[in-house]
Design an enzyme around this catalytic site. Structure first.
Site, PDB file in Angstrom:
ATOM      1  N   TYR A 163      -2.305  -1.033  10.275  1.00 54.28           N
ATOM      2  CA  TYR A 163      -2.336  -1.377   8.841  1.00 54.28           C
ATOM      3  C   TYR A 163      -1.157  -0.961   8.060  1.00 54.28           C
ATOM      4  CZ  TYR A 163      -3.669  -1.204   3.708  1.00 54.28           C
ATOM      5  OH  TYR A 163      -3.714  -1.293   2.492  1.00 54.28           O
TER       6      TYR A 163
ATOM      7  N   SER B 277       0.834  -1.440   0.014  1.00 55.13           N
ATOM      8  CA  SER B 277      -0.220  -0.079   0.085  1.00 55.13           C
ATOM      9  C   SER B 277       0.901   1.175  -0.015  1.00 55.13           C
ATOM     10  CB  SER B 277      -0.934   0.092   1.330  1.00 55.13           C
ATOM     11  OG  SER B 277      -1.680   1.208   1.506  1.00 55.13           O
TER      12      SER B 277
ATOM     13  N   LYS C 166       2.076  -3.026   6.387  1.00 55.09           N
ATOM     14  CA  LYS C 166       2.407  -3.164   5.033  1.00 55.09           C
ATOM     15  C   LYS C 166       3.807  -2.511   4.679  1.00 55.09           C
ATOM     16  CE  LYS C 166      -1.526  -4.297   2.872  1.00 55.09           C
ATOM     17  NZ  LYS C 166      -1.400  -5.445   2.033  1.00 55.09           N
TER      18      LYS C 166
END
Length: 276
Positions: free
Chosen positions: A166, A143, A170
């Site tokens: 998150y 991402s 990533k």
């Protein structure tokens, strides 16, 4: 590409489903992973219906449980004669309750476990099959949202927030991709990672309360390119922003930080270095 075999994790919805449909249309073999048997069977039926020339097989596992990750890898190695590409796409997003810290089956922070530890363990376990199938590719779906890892609080026990977790997971995936690419140099197995598209129209984006900005197809095309483009056969250790070879977060280029991450990752997953 007719005999090309690709394993796609998180293939029951969103980007994973789109990648599966895109690859199946090329007439290859697609191995679909999911954690819900009903949804997995439904996507497999859809792929078979839209691409009758493709071979489709399914693998069931919850990537929040490393025991199931290892078991699935064992099943793939036992059943599949070759593996030309592994796409680590399955994801735990920011969550619908971003301040609620969740844990994996082994007690690790959930986003770190699903988005980083699981792809690491799965890739390691499948390396024998990937190397004997070489040239082969590992594509890790990351991402553009990346946040530096705090090695004093890797599992975010303090000031937890789902999107921060998150973004850190990533970045960990990107850092591990760079390390593995260097380790596999000369084996014929390449490792690359990408940001597929900005705020795709997925359940994860909507669950967190964000407004989708692009279609899933916008992310499918650059991902399929990394899997199949002959011009990228020897490209490895790169981070792409869609189609552009780009620069990731600065911590991804910190060799000491990457080594610290990999030492921790190996201890948590029980995955040895290549040749160990």
């Amino acid at each position: 590409m007719n005999r090309h075999t690709t394993l796609i994790t998180g293939a029951t919805q969103g980007l994973g489903r789109g990648i599966a449909l895109g690859l199946a249309a090329r007439g290859g073999t697609v191995l679909l992973h999911g954690r819900d048997s009903t949804r997995l069977d439904a996507v497999a039926a859809e792929v078979r219906a839209t691409a009758p020339a493709a071979a489709v097989r399914t693998y069931l596992a919850d990537l929040a449980d490393l025991d199931q990750v290892h078991a699935m890898a064992d099943q793939v190695r036992a059943a599949e004669p070759r593996l030309d590409a592994l796409v680590n796409n399955a994801v735990a997003g920011g969550g619908s309750e971003p301040l609620r810290r969740e844990l994996s089956r082994q007690g690790y922070e959930l986003r770190f476990a699903v988005n980083h530890l699981a792809p690491h363990a799965l890739t390691r376990d499948l390396l024998p099959l990937l190397t004997t199938s070489a040239p082969a590719r590992v594509v890790n779906v990351a991402s553009i949202g990346q946040d530096a890892i705090d090695f004093d609080d890797v599992m975010l026990e303090q000031d937890y927030e789902g999107l921060r977790a998150y973004c850190r997971s990533k970045l960990a995936l990107i850092m591990a991709s760079f390390e593995l690419a260097a380790e596999l140099d000369g084996t014929g197995v390449t490792v690359n990672t990408l940001h597929p598209a900005h705020l795709m129209d997925t359940d994860g984006v909507r669950e967190y309360g964000l407004t989708p900005a692009t279609s899933i197809d916008e992310g499918v095309r650059p991902t399929v390119r990394l899997i199949t483009d002959p011009e990228l056969e020897s490209t490895t250790g790169r981070y792409f922003d869609q189609f552009t070879d780009a620069r990731a977060h600065e911590q991804a280029y910190d060799i000491e930080a990457r080594q610290r991450l990999m030492e921790l990752t190996r201890s948590l997953t029980g995955s040895p270095e290549l040749g160990s």
